[in-house]
Design a protein around this motif. Structure first.
Motif, PDB file in Angstrom:
ATOM      1  N   PRO A 133       0.835  -1.198   0.000  1.00 49.20           N
ATOM      2  CA  PRO A 133       0.000   0.000   0.000  1.00 49.20           C
ATOM      3  C   PRO A 133       0.873   1.253   0.000  1.00 49.20           C
ATOM      4  O   PRO A 133       1.843   1.336   0.746  1.00 49.20           O
ATOM      5  CB  PRO A 133      -0.792  -0.109   1.311  1.00 49.20           C
ATOM      6  CG  PRO A 133      -0.038  -1.063   2.160  1.00 49.20           C
ATOM      7  CD  PRO A 133       0.728  -1.972   1.256  1.00 49.20           C
ATOM      8  N   HIS A 134       0.567   2.192  -0.877  1.00 52.83           N
ATOM      9  CA  HIS A 134       1.404   3.390  -1.003  1.00 52.83           C
ATOM     10  C   HIS A 134       0.588   4.496  -1.639  1.00 52.83           C
ATOM     11  O   HIS A 134      -0.560   4.288  -2.026  1.00 52.83           O
ATOM     12  CB  HIS A 134       2.638   3.082  -1.859  1.00 52.83           C
ATOM     13  CG  HIS A 134       2.322   2.812  -3.295  1.00 52.83           C
ATOM     14  ND1 HIS A 134       1.823   1.602  -3.733  1.00 52.83           N
ATOM     15  CD2 HIS A 134       2.373   3.601  -4.396  1.00 52.83           C
ATOM     16  CE1 HIS A 134       1.610   1.650  -5.035  1.00 52.83           C
ATOM     17  NE2 HIS A 134       1.930   2.864  -5.474  1.00 52.83           N
ATOM     18  N   TYR A 135       1.185   5.645  -1.735  1.00 50.36           N
ATOM     19  CA  TYR A 135       0.565   6.714  -2.529  1.00 50.36           C
ATOM     20  C   TYR A 135       1.628   7.330  -3.412  1.00 50.36           C
ATOM     21  O   TYR A 135       2.820   7.192  -3.153  1.00 50.36           O
ATOM     22  CB  TYR A 135      -0.106   7.767  -1.636  1.00 50.36           C
ATOM     23  CG  TYR A 135       0.851   8.678  -0.897  1.00 50.36           C
ATOM     24  CD1 TYR A 135       1.429   8.302   0.312  1.00 50.36           C
ATOM     25  CD2 TYR A 135       1.173   9.932  -1.419  1.00 50.36           C
ATOM     26  CE1 TYR A 135       2.305   9.139   0.982  1.00 50.36           C
ATOM     27  CE2 TYR A 135       2.053  10.786  -0.750  1.00 50.36           C
ATOM     28  CZ  TYR A 135       2.616  10.379   0.444  1.00 50.36           C
ATOM     29  OH  TYR A 135       3.488  11.206   1.097  1.00 50.36           O
ATOM     30  N   ASP A 136       1.176   7.969  -4.489  1.00 50.59           N
ATOM     31  CA  ASP A 136       2.085   8.641  -5.408  1.00 50.59           C
ATOM     32  C   ASP A 136       1.709  10.117  -5.435  1.00 50.59           C
ATOM     33  O   ASP A 136       0.582  10.477  -5.129  1.00 50.59           O
ATOM     34  CB  ASP A 136       1.944   8.060  -6.825  1.00 50.59           C
ATOM     35  CG  ASP A 136       2.203   6.550  -6.849  1.00 50.59           C
ATOM     36  OD1 ASP A 136       3.314   6.146  -6.471  1.00 50.59           O
ATOM     37  OD2 ASP A 136       1.292   5.786  -7.206  1.00 50.59           O
ATOM     38  N   ASN A 137       2.650  10.935  -5.853  1.00 50.75           N
ATOM     39  CA  ASN A 137       2.356  12.374  -5.963  1.00 50.75           C
ATOM     40  C   ASN A 137       1.876  12.752  -7.360  1.00 50.75           C
ATOM     41  O   ASN A 137       1.794  13.924  -7.697  1.00 50.75           O
ATOM     42  CB  ASN A 137       3.589  13.193  -5.588  1.00 50.75           C
ATOM     43  CG  ASN A 137       3.815  13.185  -4.088  1.00 50.75           C
ATOM     44  OD1 ASN A 137       2.878  13.365  -3.322  1.00 50.75           O
ATOM     45  ND2 ASN A 137       5.039  12.923  -3.667  1.00 50.75           N
ATOM     46  N   ALA A 196      -4.177   6.742  -1.385  1.00 50.38           N
ATOM     47  CA  ALA A 196      -3.561   5.457  -1.034  1.00 50.38           C
ATOM     48  C   ALA A 196      -4.143   4.365  -1.919  1.00 50.38           C
ATOM     49  O   ALA A 196      -5.349   4.342  -2.164  1.00 50.38           O
ATOM     50  CB  ALA A 196      -3.820   5.149   0.433  1.00 50.38           C
ATOM     51  N   HIS A 197      -3.277   3.489  -2.427  1.00 50.47           N
ATOM     52  CA  HIS A 197      -3.755   2.374  -3.241  1.00 50.47           C
ATOM     53  C   HIS A 197      -2.845   1.167  -3.064  1.00 50.47           C
ATOM     54  O   HIS A 197      -1.708   1.291  -2.622  1.00 50.47           O
ATOM     55  CB  HIS A 197      -3.913   2.766  -4.709  1.00 50.47           C
ATOM     56  CG  HIS A 197      -2.670   3.351  -5.324  1.00 50.47           C
ATOM     57  ND1 HIS A 197      -2.263   4.645  -5.084  1.00 50.47           N
ATOM     58  CD2 HIS A 197      -1.756   2.824  -6.177  1.00 50.47           C
ATOM     59  CE1 HIS A 197      -1.147   4.887  -5.776  1.00 50.47           C
ATOM     60  NE2 HIS A 197      -0.821   3.793  -6.433  1.00 50.47           N
ATOM     61  N   PHE A 198      -3.400   0.022  -3.413  1.00 50.14           N
ATOM     62  CA  PHE A 198      -2.757  -1.236  -3.094  1.00 50.14           C
ATOM     63  C   PHE A 198      -3.246  -2.253  -4.117  1.00 50.14           C
ATOM     64  O   PHE A 198      -4.415  -2.623  -4.113  1.00 50.14           O
ATOM     65  CB  PHE A 198      -3.189  -1.612  -1.667  1.00 50.14           C
ATOM     66  CG  PHE A 198      -2.559  -2.853  -1.109  1.00 50.14           C
ATOM     67  CD1 PHE A 198      -1.440  -3.429  -1.683  1.00 50.14           C
ATOM     68  CD2 PHE A 198      -3.097  -3.451   0.026  1.00 50.14           C
ATOM     69  CE1 PHE A 198      -0.870  -4.573  -1.148  1.00 50.14           C
ATOM     70  CE2 PHE A 198      -2.529  -4.591   0.574  1.00 50.14           C
ATOM     71  CZ  PHE A 198      -1.423  -5.149  -0.018  1.00 50.14           C
TER      72      PHE A 198
HETATM   73 MN   LIG Z   1       1.214   3.626  -7.378  1.00 46.93          MN
END
Ligand SMILES: [Mn+2]
Length: 388
Positions: A133-137, A196-198
């Protein structure tokens, strides 16, 4: 381009509706954005790209030598044979620069400025594989290309969001799921920055990530001021001619700030330099080493085109153009050229056409400025002669 036609790619929304309601704001799942989509790249071909020196690739192995082990390419040929059966992902950046059919896909995103598009990253994952799980800018369109991937989305994040202790990957410590879908080939999920996405592979799966570039405010300020500074002479300094006697010599008074603000405003407000910097910055190639020019003189160039030679854009080149009060500016792979206004249709053609040849160049071959420009772009490497 038409902005008021419902687009299959956007699930029947028009570009205008998508940009108004979703872009940079909220996620959108589009079933069969590209019906019957078949990946032009096979998993084997993707693995092959990851062996290449000039290609940026990574492997993420969830239960590797350490949790979420990251390995960076280029990889040796036997690297993939030794991987576990599940829970790993291979990520390859900028596949659009190496596979023309993937670059072709980007044309469907022409409702957005091309200079905002960064690259198409293609990932292959074994069952269970993902990058956590992470997020990007950045905004991203996640197009499912092969197999099935389960996407979970969660909260909006920022620099304060807690991350796992990990030296290479930014994995969120907390994930508050709000929605979940399984994507089939041809389905696409749009995610705005910081959501946030996974994603996890349900089976052997391939996903294309169409990513965008947007400079951070810090980048705009540092890079633009560096650019500006090249044009400023050392003699030009903070100046307080006409100042009045100070009541306390140790105090920095308001008028000093006003003088500084005026100095900044004078230079920061230079629109021509701002445009020049921005166009150069946004067209900087990801792999400048892949933009190698060819020496050619004006006459040779003209003869070649007249004998049927075809020019194509270097797949690693980036181009954009703009209007200024004294003409036009063409930005090509981090460089800018000021050009006369009558070359507008030629600039549009150079930026948009798949190929340039005697037929579509037509009258421009007789135009000295136009011919010189084409020739310069070949010398610079943004345009190249197509292989026979
Ligand atoms: Mn991503």
């Amino acid at each position: 381009m038409t902005t008021d036609v419902p687009l299959q790619l956007l699930g029947g929304l028009t570009a205008r509706e998508f940009l108004r309601d979703y872009w940079q704001k909220k996620p959108l799942l589009i079933r069969q954005a590209i019906p019957d989509f078949e990946s032009p790249v096979s998993p084997d071909e993707l693995a092959g790209l990851a062996l290449e020196e000039e290609v940026e690739s990574r492997l993420v192995i969830e239960h590797g030598e350490r949790p979420w082990e990251l390995r960076r390419g280029p990889f040796a040929e036997d690297a993939f044979g030794q991987l576990p059966e599940h829970d790993w992902t291979l990520l390859v950046q900028a596949v659009d620069q190496f596979v023309p059919e993937v670059a072709e896909l980007l044309k469907q995103f022409n409702f957005l400025p091309s200079w905002r598009i960064d690259d198409v990253m293609v990932s292959f994952a074994a069952p269970g594989g993902g990058v956590g799980p992470h997020y990007d800018n950045y905004d991203v369109f996640l197009l499912q290309a092969h197999g099935q991937r389960r996407w979970r989305i969660g909260q909006m994040c920022d620099a304060d969001s807690a991350l796992l202790e990990h030296s290479d990957l930014r994995i969120l410590a907390d994930f508050a799921q709000t929605d979940e879908w399984v994507l089939e080939p041809g389905d696409m999920l749009y995610l705005p920055p910081r959501l946030a996405h996974f994603g996890t592979a349900e089976d052997d799966c391939m996903t294309y990530s169409v990513g965008f570039r947007a400079p951070s405010a810090a980048e705009v300020l540092t890079h633009f001021t560096d650019f500006l500074a090249q044009f400023l002479p050392d003699e030009e300094r903070y100046s307080d001619a006409g100042t009045t006697p100070t009541a306390d010599p140790h105090q920095i008074q308001r008028d000093a700030l006003d003088r500084l603000k005026a100095l900044l405003a004078e230079h920061m407000g230079d629109e021509r330099l701002l445009l020049t910097w921005f166009g150069q910055f946004m067209t900087e190639p990801r792999y400048p080493e892949l933009i190698a020019g060819t020496e050619v003189d004006d006459d040779e160039f003209l003869a070649a085109i007249e004998q049927g030679a075809v020019l194509v854009r270097n797949p690693s080149a980036r181009m954009a153009w703009s209007e200024v009060d004294v003409g036009l500016v063409l930005f090509a792979s981090g460089q800018s050229r000021l050009l006369p206004a009558n070359l507008k249709d030629l600039l549009r053609l150079i930026c948009a056409a798949d190929a340039l040849h005697a037929d579509n160049l037509g009258q421009w071959l007789a135009d000295e400025e136009g011919r010189k420009l084409l020739c310069e772009l070949v010398k610079q490497g943004s345009l190249e002669f197509a292989d026979e």
